[in-house]
Design an enzyme around this catalytic site. Structure first.
Site, PDB file in Angstrom:
ATOM      1  N   CYS A  24      53.775  37.503 -42.120  1.00 51.28           N
ATOM      2  CA  CYS A  24      53.117  36.527 -41.419  1.00 51.28           C
ATOM      3  C   CYS A  24      51.576  36.964 -41.932  1.00 51.28           C
ATOM      4  O   CYS A  24      51.273  37.106 -42.946  1.00 51.28           O
ATOM      5  CB  CYS A  24      52.890  36.914 -39.866  1.00 51.28           C
ATOM      6  SG  CYS A  24      54.739  37.015 -39.138  1.00 51.28           S
ATOM      7  N   GLY A 400      61.398  42.560 -58.992  1.00 49.32           N
ATOM      8  CA  GLY A 400      61.203  43.954 -59.528  1.00 49.32           C
ATOM      9  C   GLY A 400      59.794  44.479 -59.639  1.00 49.32           C
ATOM     10  O   GLY A 400      59.882  45.194 -60.598  1.00 49.32           O
TER      11      GLY A 400
END
Length: 636
Positions: A24, A400
């Site tokens: 958020c 990654g």
């Protein structure tokens, strides 16, 4: 976008249900003299700047001296996880605004229940708030996750702020007289009229000498700060108190190589499993490189073992890159064949996102606004557009990032000229930037001295190991610089570009347990058999096919199309020829025009990182010009 998956393929659903994840945007304002209930329109404006981060819901809590705001991206428990959330201990009221994920929520919740607490939701927001009620500021030392949050203690008129250990989630703040203002993004603070879009000499030096990186704790705008990773803060009527609750701890590594390999393997398996928690579509970002392929392998295996079908994967490439790609020491081979190899091996539903030059160049300005600063040029815009397409099919992705910083993958871990640089190794020639600046600005910011001081400050922080040899000590410095100065640039990029579309991207290699453990692994083990990330490659034996496991490192893919260079140079020259450009008082226009006339593809030496060379310089100027105009930035 091109998709390899069948038309209309429905997502198999979701894995490890039961924990709310609150990705958020947060903001807040404390003031001891004004009545903030009369300033609700300003709080609303601050919250609105975070709409993209939390497109599903918003909330506010406001009293005379405290105002908290929140925008929410619902991942699980959309009703129970509403924020700001309020809990009581007796008559004492606590209010939280929270951005993040706790990956050890079940363990913390179980411990709190054993202490007599009860819960009315399934969300980690409530667990975090109750943990603060139970343990106070020490609660952060128990968390495994990524987070930035503020908790208001109404009875004690006290605000507690904290940020995760690695700094995956952002948090900025500013003090203005009797006011304390905080938020997830710089634009949130600037929505408050007390915070002006001004930059002083340090701000100019950050943008044009350090940028697109930032000095930790520096918010670039004048007197705007960043709560640094691993820090927490208490703010009350007596002022603010800042505490570092986590740092890298240097100690001898006692495990042999086989034990180290097994420990890394198990840590990576565990953190990936924890980060597959979701009640919404999840996918992985797949480049075909070691790091993204490892996460794809682990996630795809978990999906199949749980009976959830095939994992969805996404890759990005560029129109005509196959025609124009030229291998160099920074980017040895193209990704596309390896993406196909990994996707096929793990039987994923794969989606190819293909970007073209006009949109890549045309999104530079949007990406600068999303980031609130000039950024990594087309490296940002490609991710920005990539995330836009991913969001059409998924809400959560694994990526990654940070494996290179943790395990030693970048060229500056392996090239002697970069290892021995007397400055930040990803920008080993800061002197090339100086002629870009006007003599007046050079005199104002002292550019080389500024960079040298920031570098010296960073080295002074390195936790040393007594008796360590010179080479090992230098490699420890390179790791520390990469983890604390380079990695935040990529984390900023990933957070802003993904959250611009309400896409939550998780970064398993940033689990602090992995970072803590590998930090003390000797360089000879990390670089086993003189291969970049040799330790990680061995840890992935049996998880990845050998040809993928031993593929030479290649960075995030970028365009090699000469039409991109032409597009950005032409636009940058138009800006440099515009007498109204805010860059005019800062930059040596004639010098930059001279550079524009050279063959920008001739040099393989970037001016920042692996991917920012000549074309990215002019793209950076486009972003800087637009940023200064859009934010009405004033140099003071």
């Amino acid at each position: 976008m091109q998709r390899a998956s069948p038309a209309g393929q429905r997502w198999q659903a979701y894995i490890f249900r039961g924990v709310d994840l609150s990705m958020c945007g947060i903001t807040g304002w404390i003031d001891w003299e004004q009545n903030l209930t009369e300033k609700s329109h300003i709080l609303s404006a601050m919250i609105e700047t975070l709409a993209a981060r939390g497109p599903d819901a918003q909330g506010a809590y406001i009293t005379p001296h405290a105002a908290l705001g929140h925008r929410r991206l619902s991942v699980i428990d959309p009703v129970g996880g509403a924020q700001p959330m309020i809990r009581f201990r007796g008559e004492q009221k606590f209010v939280i605004t929270y951005n993040g994920e706790l990956y050890n929520t079940p363990e913390i919740r179980q411990e709190l229940e054993a202490r007599g607490h009860t819960f009315s939701t399934h969300c980690d927001t409530e667990v975090l708030l109750v943990a603060f009620i139970e343990w106070g500021p020490a609660c952060v030392e128990r968390f495994n996750g990524i987070y930035a949050f503020g908790i208001w203690d109404e009875a004690n008129q006290s605000l507690f702020l904290a940020r995760d250990r690695i700094g995956v989630k952002p948090l900025f703040y500013a003090e203005r007289g009797s006011s304390f203002i905080f938020g997830s993004e710089l634009k949130t603070l600037l929505a408050n009229p007390l915070v002006k879009p001004e930059i002083d000499a340090e701000g100019v030096a950050e943008v044009f000498m350090i940028g697109p990186a930032r000095t930790p704790g520096h918010g670039v705008f004048r007197d705007v700060k960043e709560l640094k990773p691993g820090y927490c803060m208490t703010y009350n009527r007596q002022g603010k108190s800042v505490r570092q609750y986590w740092s890298l701890e240097t100690k001898p590594h006692v495990d042999d190589f086989d034990t180290t390999v097994e420990t890394v393997r198990e840590l990576l398996k565990d953190t990936t499993r924890r980060q597959l928690v979701s009640d919404v579509p999840i996918c992985t970002l797949l480049s075909g490189g070691l790091d993204s392929s490892a996460l794809t392998a682990l996630a795809a295996t978990a999906y199949k073992q749980s009976g959830l079908g095939s994992l969805h994967t996404y890759a990005v490439d560029y129109v005509d890159n196959d025609l124009y790609f030229k291998a160099n020491s920074f980017q040895p081979n193209p990704d596309a064949p390896w993406v196909t190899r990994v996707s096929g091996y793990f039987e994923t539903y794969h989606h190819n996102v293909l970007l073209d030059t006009p949109e890549l160049a045309g999104s530079l300005k949007s990406a600068a606004i999303v980031r609130d600063l000039p950024g990594m040029a087309d490296i940002d815009t490609s991710l920005y557009l990539f995330c836009r397409e991913i969001k059409k099919g998924a809400t959560v992705a694994l990526s990654g990032e940070c494996a290179d910083e943790v395990f030693g993958g970048y060229p500056w871990f392996h090239r002697e000229d970069m290892i021995n640089a007397k400055t930040f190794p990803w920008s080993p020639h800061p002197e090339i930037r100086v002629p870009w600046l006007t003599p007046e600005i050079q005199d104002k910011i002292k550019p080389t001295e500024y960079v040298a001081q920031r570098y010296s400050d960073a080295l002074a922080e390195v936790p040393r190991l007594p008796g360590e040899g010179m080479r090992s000590a230098r490699m420890r410095e390179i790791f520390y610089l990469s983890l604390t100065r380079f990695m935040p640039t990529l984390l900023d990029r990933k957070d802003r570009m993904s959250m611009a579309f309400g896409l939550e991207v998780r970064v398993p290699f940033c689990d602090h347990r992995i970072v803590d453990y590998v930090w003390n692994v000797p360089w000879g083990m990390k670089n086993y058999q003189n291969r970049e990330k040799g330790l990680l490659r061995y840890a992935l034996e049996g998880i990845l096919p050998d040809d993928v496991r031993w593929r030479k490192k290649s960075p995030y893919p970028k365009t090699h199309n000469p039409s991109y260079t032409k597009a950005v140079v032409d636009e940058a020259l138009a800006i440099l020829n515009d007498p109204t450009s805010p860059l005019k008082p800062l930059l040596d226009i004639n010098k930059l025009k001279e550079i524009a006339q050279t063959d920008l593809s001739a040099s393989n030496i970037p001016w920042f990182g692996q991917l920012m060379g000549g074309p990215q310089l002019f793209a950076y100027l486009i972003q800087a010009d637009h940023w200064m105009r859009a934010y009405n930035v004033q140099v003071v």
